[in-house]
Design a protein around this motif. Structure first.
Motif, PDB file in Angstrom:
ATOM      1  N   HIS A   1       0.829  -1.207   0.000  1.00 43.22           N
ATOM      2  CA  HIS A   1       0.000   0.000   0.000  1.00 43.22           C
ATOM      3  C   HIS A   1       0.863   1.257   0.000  1.00 43.22           C
ATOM      4  CE1 HIS A   1      -2.797   3.101   1.524  1.00 43.22           C
ATOM      5  NE2 HIS A   1      -3.719   2.380   0.903  1.00 43.22           N
ATOM      6  N   ARG A   2       1.915   1.241   0.768  1.00 41.52           N
ATOM      7  CA  ARG A   2       2.807   2.406   0.865  1.00 41.52           C
ATOM      8  C   ARG A   2       3.511   2.692  -0.453  1.00 41.52           C
ATOM      9  NH1 ARG A   2       5.408   6.161   0.473  1.00 41.52           N
ATOM     10  NH2 ARG A   2       6.852   7.194   1.914  1.00 41.52           N
ATOM     11  N   THR A   3       3.934   1.638  -1.160  1.00 45.20           N
ATOM     12  CA  THR A   3       4.791   1.804  -2.336  1.00 45.20           C
ATOM     13  C   THR A   3       4.064   1.641  -3.663  1.00 45.20           C
ATOM     14  OG1 THR A   3       5.382  -0.552  -2.337  1.00 45.20           O
ATOM     15  CG2 THR A   3       6.757   0.934  -1.018  1.00 45.20           C
ATOM     16  N   HIS A   4       2.772   1.322  -3.619  1.00 44.06           N
ATOM     17  CA  HIS A   4       1.984   1.060  -4.838  1.00 44.06           C
ATOM     18  C   HIS A   4       2.585  -0.099  -5.646  1.00 44.06           C
ATOM     19  CE1 HIS A   4      -0.176   4.751  -3.995  1.00 44.06           C
ATOM     20  NE2 HIS A   4       0.978   5.398  -3.919  1.00 44.06           N
ATOM     21  N   PHE A   5       3.071  -1.103  -4.927  1.00 40.71           N
ATOM     22  CA  PHE A   5       3.635  -2.287  -5.578  1.00 40.71           C
ATOM     23  C   PHE A   5       2.536  -3.016  -6.341  1.00 40.71           C
ATOM     24  CE2 PHE A   5       4.860  -6.753  -5.742  1.00 40.71           C
ATOM     25  CZ  PHE A   5       6.189  -6.685  -6.140  1.00 40.71           C
ATOM     26  N   CYS A   6       2.715  -3.207  -7.633  1.00 37.61           N
ATOM     27  CA  CYS A   6       1.668  -3.805  -8.459  1.00 37.61           C
ATOM     28  C   CYS A   6       2.263  -4.280  -9.770  1.00 37.61           C
ATOM     29  CB  CYS A   6       0.558  -2.779  -8.725  1.00 37.61           C
ATOM     30  SG  CYS A   6      -0.751  -3.343  -9.838  1.00 37.61           S
ATOM     31  N   THR A   7       2.118  -5.561 -10.072  1.00 43.94           N
ATOM     32  CA  THR A   7       2.667  -6.102 -11.316  1.00 43.94           C
ATOM     33  C   THR A   7       1.948  -5.531 -12.521  1.00 43.94           C
ATOM     34  OG1 THR A   7       3.107  -8.151 -10.113  1.00 43.94           O
ATOM     35  CG2 THR A   7       3.313  -8.223 -12.509  1.00 43.94           C
ATOM     36  N   MET A   8       0.619  -5.426 -12.443  1.00 37.24           N
ATOM     37  CA  MET A   8      -0.141  -4.837 -13.553  1.00 37.24           C
ATOM     38  C   MET A   8       0.289  -3.392 -13.786  1.00 37.24           C
ATOM     39  SD  MET A   8      -2.825  -2.725 -14.559  1.00 37.24           S
ATOM     40  CE  MET A   8      -3.919  -2.459 -13.161  1.00 37.24           C
ATOM     41  N   GLY A   9       0.454  -2.643 -12.694  1.00 42.63           N
ATOM     42  CA  GLY A   9       0.902  -1.265 -12.810  1.00 42.63           C
ATOM     43  C   GLY A   9       2.296  -1.163 -13.411  1.00 42.63           C
ATOM     44  N   ALA A  10       3.164  -2.118 -13.072  1.00 40.16           N
ATOM     45  CA  ALA A  10       4.519  -2.125 -13.617  1.00 40.16           C
ATOM     46  C   ALA A  10       4.498  -2.319 -15.130  1.00 40.16           C
ATOM     47  CB  ALA A  10       5.339  -3.232 -12.957  1.00 40.16           C
ATOM     48  N   ILE A  11       3.675  -3.257 -15.586  1.00 39.94           N
ATOM     49  CA  ILE A  11       3.566  -3.500 -17.034  1.00 39.94           C
ATOM     50  C   ILE A  11       2.941  -2.298 -17.725  1.00 39.94           C
ATOM     51  CG2 ILE A  11       2.520  -4.982 -18.790  1.00 39.94           C
ATOM     52  CD1 ILE A  11       2.609  -7.255 -16.692  1.00 39.94           C
ATOM     53  N   SER A  12       1.916  -1.720 -17.104  1.00 33.90           N
ATOM     54  CA  SER A  12       1.252  -0.547 -17.675  1.00 33.90           C
ATOM     55  C   SER A  12       2.212   0.636 -17.776  1.00 33.90           C
ATOM     56  CB  SER A  12       0.047  -0.173 -16.808  1.00 33.90           C
ATOM     57  OG  SER A  12      -0.579   0.993 -17.287  1.00 33.90           O
ATOM     58  N   ASP A  13       3.051   0.835 -16.760  1.00 27.21           N
ATOM     59  CA  ASP A  13       4.020   1.935 -16.793  1.00 27.21           C
ATOM     60  C   ASP A  13       4.979   1.802 -17.970  1.00 27.21           C
ATOM     61  OD1 ASP A  13       2.881   2.958 -14.531  1.00 27.21           O
ATOM     62  OD2 ASP A  13       4.526   2.429 -13.172  1.00 27.21           O
ATOM     63  N   ILE A  14       5.406   0.576 -18.243  1.00 27.74           N
ATOM     64  CA  ILE A  14       6.331   0.341 -19.355  1.00 27.74           C
ATOM     65  C   ILE A  14       5.648   0.622 -20.690  1.00 27.74           C
ATOM     66  CG2 ILE A  14       7.687  -1.402 -20.583  1.00 27.74           C
ATOM     67  CD1 ILE A  14       8.062  -2.795 -17.855  1.00 27.74           C
ATOM     68  N   VAL A  15       4.423   0.102 -20.852  1.00 27.15           N
ATOM     69  CA  VAL A  15       3.705   0.245 -22.121  1.00 27.15           C
ATOM     70  C   VAL A  15       3.308   1.694 -22.378  1.00 27.15           C
ATOM     71  CG1 VAL A  15       1.585  -0.375 -23.351  1.00 27.15           C
ATOM     72  CG2 VAL A  15       2.853  -2.127 -22.090  1.00 27.15           C
TER      73      VAL A  15
END
Length: 371
Positions: free
Chosen positions: A29-43
């Motif tokens: 929650h503190r760091t917004h750790f999210c695999t979907m978000g990580a992929i979305s950031d790259i794309v």
């Protein structure tokens, strides 16, 4: 060990698992750790910072898992990921379905639990739909379909599907040496690669996410495989891993545990329904995320924006429930816990998840372009 001591240890294992998963929830929650978000950031932005968080986490988890194995604290062959069958089609199809679903549902299973802790009513709906779909794929109608189709196609790989197991004979090493050298070396390499990113190095949250999330995976392996291992059950006289649904050593994973949580809640009065590592992990992540949301004053109620938003989340939750069980894990179950063991099946599942997520992002873009 007598029965009273056994039961006391069982309780200790559950509390330890709750503490580890609560830490996971708070850090995520503190760091917004999210695999979907990580992929979305790259794309969408070409930003690899959140992906480097994930890579750092898997590097830490991998290094920690094989360090404990080398010390003799845990037995790698007793994990749920150790098998002579590589169910590659189940992993690929299930992973792709899960990845597509997590985009539509605004996050994977762990992110859903974190969002519940932060006040998202949308995530509550996703949790229930995903849990029911997962249960149906464990024991219901989609379980029959899964068992009669993709699960039948596999590659037999002896002595096991973990990368060191089949590389050891080729390198002329024993299994333990291969596991430590390959697992430790690859884990360190992943950590170094993550740390090389300028955006990662400058972000305290990125370091907290990578090191903290990875440490919780290692912590759960220790709780399940070391603290919770009893060499001789006081009644059956057989070795047992306490509080596990599979009867084997487990770490963090969230798709099947969501189903087990619903099962526990619905049949709460049934004496045979007891708390397990999976159930307390689900509850712990929500509690940890909620605690951080309250302390940081970021707790916010969130509802659906409209009919289409609701429909997309329902479909996404359904895909994640079916896909996560079919692939034997989610972004955390296969992507972190599974990959920390160097399981070939986990690598295939994660590749499927990434592919499905890319498809989901493309589908969302198509919806926007159509509008």
């Amino acid at each position: 060990m007598d029965l009273a001591a056994f039961q006391s240890l069982y309780t200790t294992v559950l509390w330890a698992a709750f503490a580890v998963s609560a830490l996971f929830g708070a850090v995520a929650h503190r760091t917004h750790f999210c695999t979907m978000g990580a992929i979305s950031d790259i794309v969408n932005m070409g930003d690899w910072t959140r992906m480097r968080m994930w890579v750092m986490a898997i590097g830490v988890a991998m290094l920690g898992f094989h360090a404990m194995a080398a010390l003799g604290w845990i037995d790698p062959t007793q994990t749920i990921y150790y098998s002579g069958r590589v169910i590659w089609l189940s992993a690929l199809v299930g992973g792709a379905l899960f990845g597509f679903g997590m985009v539509l549902a605004s996050g994977c299973g762990s992110k859903t639990l974190v969002r519940i802790g932060g006040g998202s009513l949308k995530a509550v709906v996703v949790f229930f739909v995903m849990g029911v779909a997962a249960f149906a794929t464990l024991r219901g109608i989609t379980a029959v379909l899964r068992d009669s189709t993709v699960d039948r196609i596999a590659i037999e790989m002896q002595p096991g599907s973990a990368l060191p197991s089949w590389l050891a004979p080729l390198l002329g090493w024993d299994a333990s040496t291969a596991a430590w050298v390959i697992g430790g070396g690859l884990g360190l390499a992943l950590m170094v690669w993550a740390a090389l990113g300028e955006g990662f190095r400058r972000s305290p949250d990125a370091w907290l996410a990578g090191l903290g999330i990875g440490a919780t995976v290692v912590g759960m392996w220790w709780v399940s495989g070391r603290l919770g291992f009893v060499a001789e059950h006081p009644e059956t006289l057989e070795p047992v891993f306490l509080a596990t649904n599979s009867g084997r050593m487990e770490a963090l994973t969230f798709t099947a545990p969501m189903a087990y949580t619903l099962d526990w809640l619905i049949y709460f009065s049934d004496k045979n329904k007891v708390l397990t590592l999976g159930v307390v992990s689900v509850l712990g992540v929500v509690a940890g995320a909620f605690a951080h949301a309250v302390v940081s004053r970021s707790f916010r109620w969130e509802g659906f924006a409209g009919t289409r938003d609701t429909a997309l989340h329902l479909v996404g939750a359904l895909c994640m429930g079916v896909g996560g069980v079919t692939a034997m894990g989610c972004t955390v179950g296969q992507g972190l816990s599974g990959l920390s063991t160097l399981s070939v099946t986990s690598a295939i599942a994660f590749a499927g998840i990434v592919t499905g997520a890319l498809g989901g992002l493309r589908f969302q873009l198509w919806l926007l372009e159509r509008d």
